[in-house]
Motif scaffolding. Structure first.
Motif, PDB file in Angstrom:
ATOM      1  N   SER A 260       0.471  -1.279   0.213  1.00  0.00           N
ATOM      2  CA  SER A 260      -0.100  -0.347  -0.266  1.00  0.00           C
ATOM      3  C   SER A 260       1.145   1.859  -0.406  1.00  0.00           C
ATOM      4  O   SER A 260       0.734   2.123  -0.225  1.00  0.00           O
ATOM      5  CB  SER A 260      -1.001   0.055   1.178  1.00  0.00           C
ATOM      6  OG  SER A 260       0.167  -0.120   2.487  1.00  0.00           O
ATOM      7  N   VAL A 261       1.882   1.154   0.154  1.00  0.00           N
ATOM      8  CA  VAL A 261       2.626   2.329   0.410  1.00  0.00           C
ATOM      9  C   VAL A 261       3.967   2.380  -0.901  1.00  0.00           C
ATOM     10  O   VAL A 261       3.942   2.936  -1.570  1.00  0.00           O
ATOM     11  CB  VAL A 261       3.896   2.249   2.065  1.00  0.00           C
ATOM     12  CG1 VAL A 261       4.895   3.269   1.634  1.00  0.00           C
ATOM     13  CG2 VAL A 261       2.920   2.318   2.710  1.00  0.00           C
ATOM     14  N   ALA A 262       4.091   0.766  -1.445  1.00  0.00           N
ATOM     15  CA  ALA A 262       5.585   1.105  -2.341  1.00  0.00           C
ATOM     16  C   ALA A 262       5.428  -0.241  -2.579  1.00  0.00           C
ATOM     17  O   ALA A 262       5.446  -1.437  -1.706  1.00  0.00           O
ATOM     18  CB  ALA A 262       6.698   1.510  -1.458  1.00  0.00           C
ATOM     19  N   ARG A 263       5.540  -0.729  -4.048  1.00  0.00           N
ATOM     20  CA  ARG A 263       5.675  -2.183  -4.659  1.00  0.00           C
ATOM     21  C   ARG A 263       6.398  -2.032  -5.678  1.00  0.00           C
ATOM     22  O   ARG A 263       5.941  -0.813  -6.931  1.00  0.00           O
ATOM     23  CB  ARG A 263       3.994  -2.595  -4.363  1.00  0.00           C
ATOM     24  CG  ARG A 263       2.994  -2.003  -5.811  1.00  0.00           C
ATOM     25  CD  ARG A 263       1.899  -3.058  -5.626  1.00  0.00           C
ATOM     26  NE  ARG A 263       0.953  -2.547  -6.536  1.00  0.00           N
ATOM     27  CZ  ARG A 263       0.148  -1.075  -6.657  1.00  0.00           C
ATOM     28  NH1 ARG A 263      -0.579  -1.144  -4.989  1.00  0.00           N
ATOM     29  NH2 ARG A 263      -0.531  -0.746  -7.594  1.00  0.00           N
ATOM     30  N   VAL A 264       6.876  -2.476  -5.981  1.00  0.00           N
ATOM     31  CA  VAL A 264       7.684  -3.416  -7.540  1.00  0.00           C
ATOM     32  C   VAL A 264       7.149  -4.010  -8.236  1.00  0.00           C
ATOM     33  O   VAL A 264       5.568  -4.363  -7.879  1.00  0.00           O
ATOM     34  CB  VAL A 264       8.696  -4.314  -6.874  1.00  0.00           C
ATOM     35  CG1 VAL A 264       9.616  -4.474  -8.331  1.00  0.00           C
ATOM     36  CG2 VAL A 264       9.705  -4.053  -5.959  1.00  0.00           C
ATOM     37  N   LEU A 265       6.776  -3.143  -9.497  1.00  0.00           N
ATOM     38  CA  LEU A 265       5.889  -3.682 -10.528  1.00  0.00           C
ATOM     39  C   LEU A 265       6.361  -4.566 -11.309  1.00  0.00           C
ATOM     40  O   LEU A 265       8.490  -5.067 -11.246  1.00  0.00           O
ATOM     41  CB  LEU A 265       5.695  -2.383 -11.574  1.00  0.00           C
ATOM     42  CG  LEU A 265       4.877  -1.022 -10.593  1.00  0.00           C
ATOM     43  CD1 LEU A 265       4.626   0.274 -11.950  1.00  0.00           C
ATOM     44  CD2 LEU A 265       3.225  -1.009 -10.210  1.00  0.00           C
ATOM     45  N   PRO A 266       5.907  -5.284 -12.179  1.00  0.00           N
ATOM     46  CA  PRO A 266       6.443  -6.343 -13.027  1.00  0.00           C
ATOM     47  C   PRO A 266       7.550  -5.696 -13.979  1.00  0.00           C
ATOM     48  O   PRO A 266       8.167  -6.146 -14.631  1.00  0.00           O
ATOM     49  CB  PRO A 266       5.816  -6.521 -13.286  1.00  0.00           C
ATOM     50  CG  PRO A 266       3.576  -6.487 -12.921  1.00  0.00           C
ATOM     51  CD  PRO A 266       4.198  -5.141 -12.353  1.00  0.00           C
TER      52      PRO A 266
END
Length: 290
Positions: free
Chosen positions: A75-81
């Protein structure tokens, strides 16, 4: 299902490229509440990928490594494909350092480092409690300039007939106050202006104030100007007549008459036992008593 997820992620990247911020530079400035995408240079655009994102921000006490497979931080930061890092809505706590280390399929390693700062532009400043008029030679409050909801704090400036006012502690003085909201972290600035108009100066000066953002470099925001009248103090010959004259017995009656030139339009105030106290007169209350 996997193809649908990949398509959705691709749509995220496309949309954010249009209305968010997709960046590859080292120093990043992002608006609070908006999405931010940080590119991991050198990373293959499709899995399998060898990369690592880590961050050190106001949300962490030390370096935090993010898992490409997702987790509680999504919800704060995530790695995209595609290897980029998505922050769906940046906030003040996201200020800090972001690093990515990627290894290409031929074994070349590339490192990316970003310093992220955020900002929020407030509305136009406003002059509250403005004076109705000023007196030449007398220190008077012009008004209070207020700016609410900005980040970083920024600065307030005053202008007199379009020219910047510089406090000198004599004819111009400014009292400033900065407050920070305990929940949002946004700033409220106040600046109270005191001036001493010169004798023979402009009879109708115009005052205005402006807010200069701390980040990014943008034009100042200006408050609606106010125009004030400056009154000149004209010495008048005033006489006080006492009837009857001479010594009076206790309990007697005396009439005091204040005379001014006939052409003058002044207000007359009676003062008894006045004592000068620094910046003003200290007066005895009415009734005067015996």
């Amino acid at each position: 299902m996997a193809a649908g997820a990949a398509a959705a992620a691709g749509a995220w990247v496309l949309v954010l490229s249009l209305w968010g911020a997709v960046v590859g530079d080292r120093n990043i400035t992002a608006r609070i509440g908006k999405p931010l995408v940080l590119n991991c240079r050198g990373a293959p655009k499709k899995p399998p990928q060898q990369l690592e994102w880590k961050l050190n921000t106001g949300r962490t006490e030390a370096w935090k490594v993010l898992s490409p497979q997702g987790g509680p931080w999504d919800s704060v930061a995530r790695v995209l494909p595609n290897g980029s890092l998505l922050l769906p809505a940046v906030g003040i706590q996201d200020e800090g350092t972001f690093r990515c280390r990627a290894t290409s399929r031929n074994g070349k390693e590339t490192r990316s480092t970003y310093q992220v700062r955020v900002y929020q532009i407030p509305g136009k400043p406003e002059i509250i409690n403005p004076a109705s008029e000023l007196m030449a030679g007398v220190p008077s409050k012009v008004g209070t300039c207020v700016s609410e909801g900005g980040y970083p704090a920024g600065t307030l400036s005053w202008h007199w007939d379009g020219k910047p006012l510089i406090p000198d502690g004599k004819g111009v003085s400014v009292q400033e106050e900065t407050r920070r909201h305990p929940e949002t972290g946004l700033f409220t600035l106040q600046s109270e202006l005191m001036v001493t108009p010169a004798q023979g100066g402009a009879p109708h000066p115009t005052f205005s104030c402006s807010f200069s953002p701390g980040l990014p470099r943008r034009r100042a925001l200006h408050a609606a100007p106010i125009q004030l009248n400056v009154w000149e103090s004209v010495p008048l010959e005033v006489q006080v007549m006492v009837e009857p004259g001479g010594m009076l017995a206790p309990g007697g009656t005396v009439t005091l008459t204040c005379e001014t030139p006939a052409q003058s339009s002044v207000q007359i105030h009676w003062i008894k036992d006045a004592m000068w106290k620094g910046r003003g007169w200290e007066l005895s209350p009415w009734p005067w008593g015996s």
